[in-house]
Design an enzyme around this catalytic site. Structure first.
Site: not given
Ligand code: BES
Ligand code: ZN
Ligand code: MN
Length: 493
Positions: A257, A269, A343, A345
């Protein structure tokens, strides 16, 4: 730092800093060496200073004008628990205790008799080199801490040079990954990742294919391009190929990724969601590029390695995807984007389809995919998903050999329900409980049925706030050692 194994024992080694390991209660095979070389008074002094021999404990003795002029005694814990992990931990403590003290040559004596020499030498040397890595690229008043010019691992059998043959290649790969992850999103852009891949290709003779937006559009990569469309920076789809000399016995694809920044998109976020840390959302790509660099340098036989990085940013603009948009991935599946922050995935979906198109024997993806994985496993252990017991086992073995921790998680088929969409083939986000599992199940939809595939969620392990073991605080370079060890073992699955 030059590393060497030598059969010279601690009792006769001459250099400036000698480090010697003792088990709990100041016991072990090296106790006699200390007594012989420094006298019984030293052992009394250890007791006076309440040295217990706990794992990681260090004590320092200085002599002016003597050889050695510094003795570091390091605790190793209980003998029954001392193994490669203990050797790694002790070596990292030694390195940190020796650093910045004017040490020019470091001799390390640990009780390695019961360990396989190659594995023990690699563990100790990697721990020294990687724990002393110090990245000050973005400081105007950088003051590099001097490193010992020579590091000698004492009490190893002769022919020591071979024991450390892979050290520089592997560590350079880890260090590259750390530098990529630590650099901010205004420096490590999709273009910068492409430039990095080009530099690896040139230096080590790998093949490089770069696909721009229109190339990806021609391949139908609607999921990847959907994520990229909100950014002013164009996406870069990177495909590096390592072809070994001689026969190819295995062909593998490593997919990382490569979100050089993840704002969340319109599912923005918020404060507390670590938005300011989302430079590390390209940690998967850093791991596979670091592995590519290591593999390029080490030139392993028999395995053809494809490194694939869908690089882009997840941003907000008038052109960004809306929550609710439906995207079509390159395998024809339609995805309702119910959350633009899921995003990773989406970009991986098209990258996995592309990787499977190369007809590899195995595909491994690495991604900072979910906060849920951080909640489940913390920042020391990555989640590992795979339908293949053999591949999961081989990756777990490669990880443990490199001192990285992974834990196998279930591909719970019934949770696929959570991704059902009323309007498209699936949604990109399921319910919060089990969020790292639905992330993995989403990816599985884009992997050719029956193909050996594994997914590593490195959202927790990509970064260490305080530093741990041989990882200094900050970017860890997690995944490089697992991937390289797996490829060097012939990429079994
Ligand atoms: N890049 C983030 C995941 C992440 C979160 C990595 C904290 C490192 C630390 C990913 O793209 C994300 O935002 N995932 C969401 C998924 C959810 C919307 C299903 C998440 O984990 O909140
Ligand atoms: Zn991410
Ligand atoms: Mn994300």
């Amino acid at each position: 730092m030059e590393f060497r194994c030598t059969s010279t024992p601690a009792s006769s080694w001459s250099g400036d800093t000698l480090a010697v390991g003792l088990y709990s209660g100041s016991t072990g095979p090296l106790k006699a060496v200390l007594e012989e070389r420094f006298g019984a008074a030293l052992l009394e002094r250890l007791e006076q200073r309440q040295f217990k021999g706990k794992a990681g404990e260090t004590l320092r003795f200085d002599w002016l004008g003597a050889t050695p002029s510094v003795l570091l005694v390091v605790g190793l814990g209980e003998p029954a628990e001392f193994g490669l992990a203990g050797a790694r931990k002790a070596a990292a403590s030694i390195a940190k205790a020796a650093q910045g003290q004017g040490c020019t040559s470091l001799g390390i004596a640990l009780p390695v008799e019961g360990l396989e020499p190659q594995a023990a030498a690699a563990a100790i040397a990697q721990a020294v080199r990687l724990s002393l890595f110090n990245d000050q690229r973005f400081k105007s008043d950088a003051e590099p801490k001097p490193l010992p010019a020579a590091v000698e691992l004492l009490g190893f059998p002769q022919a020591g040079a071979e024991l450390l043959s892979g050290l520089d290649g592997l560590c350079s790969g880890v260090e590259l990954a750390r530098e990529l992850v630590a650099a901010p999103p205004n420096k490590v852009t999709p273009q910068a990742l492409a430039d990095c891949a080009a530099a690896i290709a040139t230096e080590f003779g790998l093949e490089l294919k770069l696909l721009g937006r229109s190339d990806c559009a021609a391949l139908g990569m609607g999921a990847y391009l959907g994520v990229a469309q909100g950014s002013d920076l164009p996406p870069q789809f990177i495909h590096l190929t390592y072809r070994p000399q001689g026969a190819v016995r295995r062909r593998v694809a490593l997919v990382g990724k490569g979100l050089t920044f993840d704002s969340g998109g319109y599912n923005l976020k918020t404060a507390g969601s670590q938005i300011e840390m989302m430079k590390y959302d390209m940690g998967g790509s850093a791991a596979v590029l670091g592995a590519a660099r290591a593999i390029g340098q080490l030139q392993p036989e028999g395995v053809e390695v494809h490194v694939i990085v869908p690089a882009c940013e997840n941003m907000i603009s008038g052109g960004a995807i809306h929550p609710g948009d439906i995207l079509t991935a390159s395998n024809g599946k339609t995805i309702e984007v119910n959350n633009t922050d899921a995003e990773g995935r989406l970009v991986l979906a098209d990258a996995l389809v592309y990787a499977c198109g190369l007809e590899p024997d195995a595909v491994v993806d690495l991604a900072t995919l979910t906060g849920a994985c951080v909640i489940a496993l913390g920042d020391e252990i990555a989640g590992l998903w795979s339908p293949s017991d053999a591949l999961a086992g081989a990756l777990a073995a490669a990880a443990s050999q490199g001192g990285e921790q992974v834990w196998r998680m279930p591909l719970q088929a019934s949770y696929r329900e959570g991704l059902k969409s009323g309007v498209a083939d699936m949604k990109n986000t399921g319910p919060r409980p089990g969020g790292s599992i639905t992330g993995a199940l989403f990816l599985k939809e884009f992997v050719s049925p029956g193909l050996a595939w594994a997914h590593l969620d490195i959202a927790g392990t990509v970064w260490s706030d305080k530093g741990r073991g041989l990882d200094p605080a900050g970017a860890t370079g997690f995944g490089v050692r697992t991937l390289v060890n797996w490829v060097l073992a012939g990429a079994p699955a």
